[in-house]
Write an enzyme that holds these catalytic residues in place. Sequence first.
Site, PDB file in Angstrom:
ATOM      1  N   GLU A 318       0.815  -1.215   0.000  1.00 19.02           N
ATOM      2  CA  GLU A 318       0.000   0.000   0.000  1.00 19.02           C
ATOM      3  C   GLU A 318       0.851   1.267   0.000  1.00 19.02           C
ATOM      4  O   GLU A 318       0.574   2.226   0.721  1.00 19.02           O
ATOM      5  CB  GLU A 318      -0.962  -0.003   1.193  1.00 19.02           C
ATOM      6  CG  GLU A 318      -1.915  -1.172   1.169  1.00 19.02           C
ATOM      7  CD  GLU A 318      -2.853  -1.196   2.359  1.00 19.02           C
ATOM      8  OE1 GLU A 318      -3.994  -1.635   2.186  1.00 19.02           O
ATOM      9  OE2 GLU A 318      -2.450  -0.772   3.454  1.00 19.02           O
ATOM     10  N   ASP A 391      -8.398  -9.502   3.997  1.00 17.91           N
ATOM     11  CA  ASP A 391      -8.207  -8.319   4.839  1.00 17.91           C
ATOM     12  C   ASP A 391      -9.223  -8.244   5.964  1.00 17.91           C
ATOM     13  O   ASP A 391     -10.089  -7.369   5.956  1.00 17.91           O
ATOM     14  CB  ASP A 391      -8.288  -7.062   3.968  1.00 17.91           C
ATOM     15  CG  ASP A 391      -7.846  -5.802   4.702  1.00 17.91           C
ATOM     16  OD1 ASP A 391      -7.144  -5.933   5.710  1.00 17.91           O
ATOM     17  OD2 ASP A 391      -8.196  -4.706   4.257  1.00 17.91           O
ATOM     18  N   GLU A 419     -13.021  -3.197  11.904  1.00 24.77           N
ATOM     19  CA  GLU A 419     -13.018  -2.382  10.687  1.00 24.77           C
ATOM     20  C   GLU A 419     -14.111  -2.804   9.704  1.00 24.77           C
ATOM     21  O   GLU A 419     -14.734  -1.958   9.061  1.00 24.77           O
ATOM     22  CB  GLU A 419     -11.647  -2.496  10.025  1.00 24.77           C
ATOM     23  CG  GLU A 419     -11.519  -1.834   8.680  1.00 24.77           C
ATOM     24  CD  GLU A 419     -10.163  -2.078   8.050  1.00 24.77           C
ATOM     25  OE1 GLU A 419      -9.987  -1.687   6.896  1.00 24.77           O
ATOM     26  OE2 GLU A 419      -9.272  -2.666   8.723  1.00 24.77           O
TER      27      GLU A 419
END
Length: 737
Positions: A318, A391, A419
């Site tokens: 990322e 993820d 998340e």
Amino acid sequence: MQQCQDSHRAARRTRLSLRYVFACVLLLSSAALPTHAEDGYELWLRYRPVDSPWLERYREVARELIGPGSDAAGSELERAFKGLLAVEVRRAAAVDEDGAIVYGTPESSAAIASLKLDLHALGHDGFLLRQARVKGHSAIIIAGNADAGVLHGAFALLKMMQIRRPLEGLNLASRPRIELRMLDHWDNLDGTIERGYAGASIWDWQKLPGYLSQRYTDYARACASIGINATVLTNVNADSVTLTPAYLKKIAALAQLFRRYGLKVYVTPRFTAPIELGGLKSADPLDPDVKRWWHDKIEEIYRYIPDFGGFLVKANSEGQPGPQDYHRTHADGANMFADLLAPHSGMVIWRAFVYGSHEGDRVKQAYEEFAPLDGQFHDNVLVQVKNGPLDFQPREPVHPLFGAMPKTPLALEVQITKEYLGFATHLVYLGTLYQEVLHFDTQARGAGSTVANIIDGSLEGHVHSAMAGVSNVGADRNWTGSIFDQANWYAFGRLAWDPTLSARDIADEWLRMTFSNDPRFLTPVLAMMMGSREAAVDYMTPLGLTHLMAAGHHYGPGAWQELASRAQWNPPYYHRAAADGIGFDRTQSGSDAVAQYSKPIAGEFTDVASTPESYLLWFHHLPWDYRLKSGDSLWDEIVMHYTRGVVAVQGMRATWAEQRDFVDAERFDEVSAFLAIQEQEAQWWRDATLAYFQSISKRPFPRGYAPPAQSLKDYEAINVPYAPGNPGWTAAPFKHQ
């Protein structure tokens, strides 16, 4: 002389009896009063008075403390007994009556040394709890090889009292199966937290090192109480400023405070710090000048923090810099740090979450980059692997790297902050998720090759082991944004200590310590917790669907969104819904991601008939009319699962509404409000996602199942640009972590 001693003891017992009567009167007189308000700050360490049937039993074993002095274990025992038993426990030099607590190490306590206990198998952090006779008197022994072990033993004894377990005949030895039990804080130096849903960071860098908040001590106490022994203070999207002298002084102040609780600090270095701080032109890990710079920096760190734990590194993921920028491997980068940390017994935790310019199925990238490097990492390197290959989704199959790198110790990384699971307002107990992963048998070395046996080092005989949880701690008064999210912090610590523990038993402990031991409360609320994660999977991503969340902030549904420039950043890439069906083909006819698993597991996932339905659409693209084991079509089952998730949350609300008599008003009202939010958002998830999938499938809703309340355009128009947890988010590009 003997008459004087007898007189003194009789008088003391009289005082104890009077205090006992007084305490009972207080307990009985308060039974009819409303439970006093609580804000959740005390977590599971509330130490409220035990109910009267247990009071005398526990006071018989908690009259005096015989230990090394003003240490963390002794302070905690004194604090707890004052709350649990309403007494000030006397400090004594030796056992002179029944009911003593004798604690310490053979080095710190002459009393423990005199018992000649065999503590060898306990290691550094383990403990022994035993009821024994000392000089003719009944006593409870808390012993360990180090202060950390004694502290863990003290907390274990107090937990038994909190959850009302008998202490008669006590004989318990426990040591952690995993060496490093780590909280990873994704906290930024500006006070924001990436994927944080409980307010700002608890680290007030501006006031450090001069001011040490009481909150830091209470954080360390909470971590120690569940066996956590390492904390990573800074975000894996690292900032070089962390390594400057000004911040090393701040980190050193925290390390000194945490040391008393057996908690070591780690930080996240930015790979290009030699350029940004040292003025070098390169950060090539094989460059002698770069090595020299890191050598000097690491020596500086250890001058500030002699017991510094080491580095957690995110590299070449990322946009983060790393060794691949210089045509080096992950092993080259990790080993550079490892060699420099080794003289100090420091560790390198190298993350295997690599998400970048990979072409093809995103879930294959980590395996393709790391599996070929097996055996190339130095002894003090742990490769940290997320529980699944994508993820932190509501449900993923276990990461194929587990079992694929037998020569490399692998650490398990799970997410405590939710998340992708509704942030702080959705009640989702993650103990069941962690247990599902830990118990999964990879069959990499035959039956019994579970993730737990891989990460604790026992399967391959590795010396070092670790389990890490992405922290959900913030500056909110209740620490985690909601009361029930505290259970996920608790469950992580307990399972990191012993991955074989039952998620149900852990939830039962937490409920008893946090709320009530009354079975009328425990039975329904425990069932609610144990079903909560499956409910979330149903109303978010059932049957192996994944990554249907809105882009960037991941708040709410967004299965239709194609905002980002790369396909892998958009939900349609993962669900592949089209006129012919739905799901991602990861068999040999598709991306062949199944080939990354051991042969038995690959065979199971390749055959649609043997693939667990919970992973069905993760591995297979199937027609809308495909018949599941229930006999219903895939489309109908998708509708049923989404609806079932909403109904489950409605049931959770009804269950909680009946608990008012067992919970103080403040916490009861907060949970009630959050469950109302969860029901609204579960309905939003159901209706919006089904409206989108129906627009593609063209199938009618099965009989008895209501269509969405609004049109697909209405749901597509919902925009939440300032959802928490991702400061400064814009549609594209964005960070995932």
